[in-house]
Design a protein around this motif. Structure first.
Motif, PDB file in Angstrom:
ATOM      1  N   GLY A   1      12.164 -28.031 -18.817  1.00 16.86           N
ATOM      2  CA  GLY A   1      11.934 -28.474 -17.452  1.00 16.86           C
ATOM      3  C   GLY A   1      11.372 -29.881 -17.406  1.00 16.86           C
ATOM      4  O   GLY A   1      11.565 -30.676 -18.338  1.00 16.86           O
ATOM      5  N   VAL A   2      10.692 -30.189 -16.335  1.00 19.80           N
ATOM      6  CA  VAL A   2      10.080 -31.500 -16.148  1.00 19.80           C
ATOM      7  C   VAL A   2       8.699 -31.315 -15.532  1.00 19.80           C
ATOM      8  O   VAL A   2       8.397 -30.289 -14.934  1.00 19.80           O
ATOM      9  CB  VAL A   2      10.937 -32.400 -15.225  1.00 19.80           C
ATOM     10  CG1 VAL A   2      12.238 -32.799 -15.896  1.00 19.80           C
ATOM     11  CG2 VAL A   2      11.197 -31.715 -13.889  1.00 19.80           C
ATOM     12  N   VAL A   3       7.863 -32.328 -15.705  1.00 20.50           N
ATOM     13  CA  VAL A   3       6.551 -32.373 -15.063  1.00 20.50           C
ATOM     14  C   VAL A   3       6.388 -33.726 -14.395  1.00 20.50           C
ATOM     15  O   VAL A   3       7.092 -34.690 -14.721  1.00 20.50           O
ATOM     16  CB  VAL A   3       5.412 -32.151 -16.073  1.00 20.50           C
ATOM     17  CG1 VAL A   3       5.475 -30.756 -16.664  1.00 20.50           C
ATOM     18  CG2 VAL A   3       5.443 -33.203 -17.174  1.00 20.50           C
ATOM     19  N   LEU A   4       5.475 -33.809 -13.461  1.00 19.27           N
ATOM     20  CA  LEU A   4       5.205 -35.078 -12.797  1.00 19.27           C
ATOM     21  C   LEU A   4       4.336 -35.962 -13.685  1.00 19.27           C
ATOM     22  O   LEU A   4       3.413 -35.478 -14.348  1.00 19.27           O
ATOM     23  CB  LEU A   4       4.500 -34.850 -11.461  1.00 19.27           C
ATOM     24  CG  LEU A   4       5.401 -34.655 -10.239  1.00 19.27           C
ATOM     25  CD1 LEU A   4       6.241 -33.391 -10.361  1.00 19.27           C
ATOM     26  CD2 LEU A   4       4.560 -34.608  -8.959  1.00 19.27           C
ATOM     27  N   THR A   5       4.653 -37.230 -13.694  1.00 16.73           N
ATOM     28  CA  THR A   5       3.752 -38.199 -14.308  1.00 16.73           C
ATOM     29  C   THR A   5       2.543 -38.374 -13.393  1.00 16.73           C
ATOM     30  O   THR A   5       2.557 -37.915 -12.234  1.00 16.73           O
ATOM     31  CB  THR A   5       4.459 -39.549 -14.478  1.00 16.73           C
ATOM     32  OG1 THR A   5       4.764 -40.071 -13.176  1.00 16.73           O
ATOM     33  CG2 THR A   5       5.758 -39.398 -15.282  1.00 16.73           C
ATOM     34  N   PRO A   6       1.478 -39.013 -13.860  1.00 20.72           N
ATOM     35  CA  PRO A   6       0.350 -39.259 -12.959  1.00 20.72           C
ATOM     36  C   PRO A   6       0.758 -39.988 -11.680  1.00 20.72           C
ATOM     37  O   PRO A   6       0.273 -39.670 -10.585  1.00 20.72           O
ATOM     38  CB  PRO A   6      -0.594 -40.101 -13.812  1.00 20.72           C
ATOM     39  CG  PRO A   6      -0.311 -39.647 -15.224  1.00 20.72           C
ATOM     40  CD  PRO A   6       1.167 -39.395 -15.257  1.00 20.72           C
ATOM     41  N   ALA A   7       1.691 -40.953 -11.807  1.00 17.18           N
ATOM     42  CA  ALA A   7       2.169 -41.655 -10.618  1.00 17.18           C
ATOM     43  C   ALA A   7       2.951 -40.712  -9.717  1.00 17.18           C
ATOM     44  O   ALA A   7       2.801 -40.730  -8.486  1.00 17.18           O
ATOM     45  CB  ALA A   7       3.047 -42.841 -11.030  1.00 17.18           C
TER      46      ALA A   7
END
Length: 299
Positions: free
Chosen positions: A55-61
């Motif tokens: 899957g994917v995760v959000l970067t801090p931005a």
């Protein structure tokens, strides 16, 4: 300027963890969602997603943008609902409602059939409470009907959602008119229920939990002959006179001449609530459906 569609795609990916699941929820292809995310990254100049396993995760931005996006959606929705509320006032357009199956049968079906609001189209989708709340929070539905599963903790409700009680659902025992339980004129207790054969909903359902609680302190296991999820099918088996069933009132079709519902001394109950986004508070459509559903706060 950041596109609203890209913000919505980012929040959906954040909640569901993959582009494919976000695309399914939003009604797009995975490729279209990917393109929206790429446009968003070009607009802000930094990556907003990072790979994580399958899957994917959000970067801090990306997380910072997703957190701020909720305020954007709420402001936009308040603008739209304010415009609707100062127009002619009659509910119109489409209202997307998500609800569990028995609430659709017992509460929503009469609302959908109501001639009171001819310009309002109500679209109903069956969803379990947790999924329904998430759909409303994500903006893919406008109104949800959820339940607390007979005293069990309800699904967590985000602070962005408002909630109102609309109904208390109660379970009764349904028997054939020729069954011995049909002759009792007092509410049934554990002793009265002992020794009878049952058809009940499968394990994992709320109604099966209700059933197990009826016999929580019984010295012997109940005689379960059939496991059937459909209540109409349960009642067809009850009509044989050989089994009885525990059926929520919301789920119960007309019993006809061959069946009778007997109340329980300590009936299982569940509270049904409507939930909607606070930013849609002024929606004439939501207000109209809530009025059709039943009592206001302070019931």
């Amino acid at each position: 300027m950041i596109e609203v569609g890209a913000l919505r795609a980012l929040r959906s990916v954040a909640a569901l963890g993959t582009l494919a699941r976000a695309a399914e929820e939003l009604g797009f292809t995975a490729s279209a969602v990917s393109q929206q995310i790429k446009r968003l990254e070009r607009q802000v100049g930094v990556p907003v997603l990072a790979p994580a396993g399958r899957g994917v995760v959000l970067t801090p931005a990306g997380q910072a943008i997703a957190d701020m996006a909720l305020e954007v959606f709420q402001a936009l929705e308040r603008c739209a609902e304010a415009a609707k509320s100062v127009s002619a006032g009659a509910p119109r357009g489409t209202l997307r409602v998500v609800a569990f199956s028995t609430a659709i049968r017992g509460l929503l079906a009469p609302v959908v059939a109501s001639p009171a609001y001819p310009e309002l189209r109500v679209e109903v989708t069956e969803q379990d409470p947790a999924e329904a709340l998430r759909s409303v929070g994500a903006g893919t539905a406008d109104l949800a009907l959820v339940h607390d599963a007979d005293g069990l903790p309800p699904s967590p409700r985000p602070p962005s959602l408002a909630q109102r009680w609309v109904h208390t659902d109660v379970g009764d025992v349904v028997v054939s008119r020729t069954h011995p339980l049909a002759r009792l004129d007092t509410p049934l207790d554990e002793a009265a229920l002992a020794g009878h054969a049952w058809v009940t909903s499968p394990p994992g359902t709320v109604c099966h939990q209700w059933f197990r609680r009826l016999f929580a302190h019984a010295p012997a296991e109940p005689d379960v002959r059939h496991l059937v999820d459909d209540f109409a099918t349960q009642l067809s088996l009850v009509a044989s006179g050989q089994v009885v069933a525990l059926v929520p009132r919301l789920a119960r079709p007309p019993l006809g001449e061959d069946l009778i519902a007997r109340p329980l001394r300590r009936p299982p109950k569940r509270e049904v609530h409507a939930a909607w986004r606070r930013s849609a508070e002024a929606s004439p459509a939501i207000r109209a459906v809530l009025a059709e559903l039943g009592p206001a706060p302070g019931h």
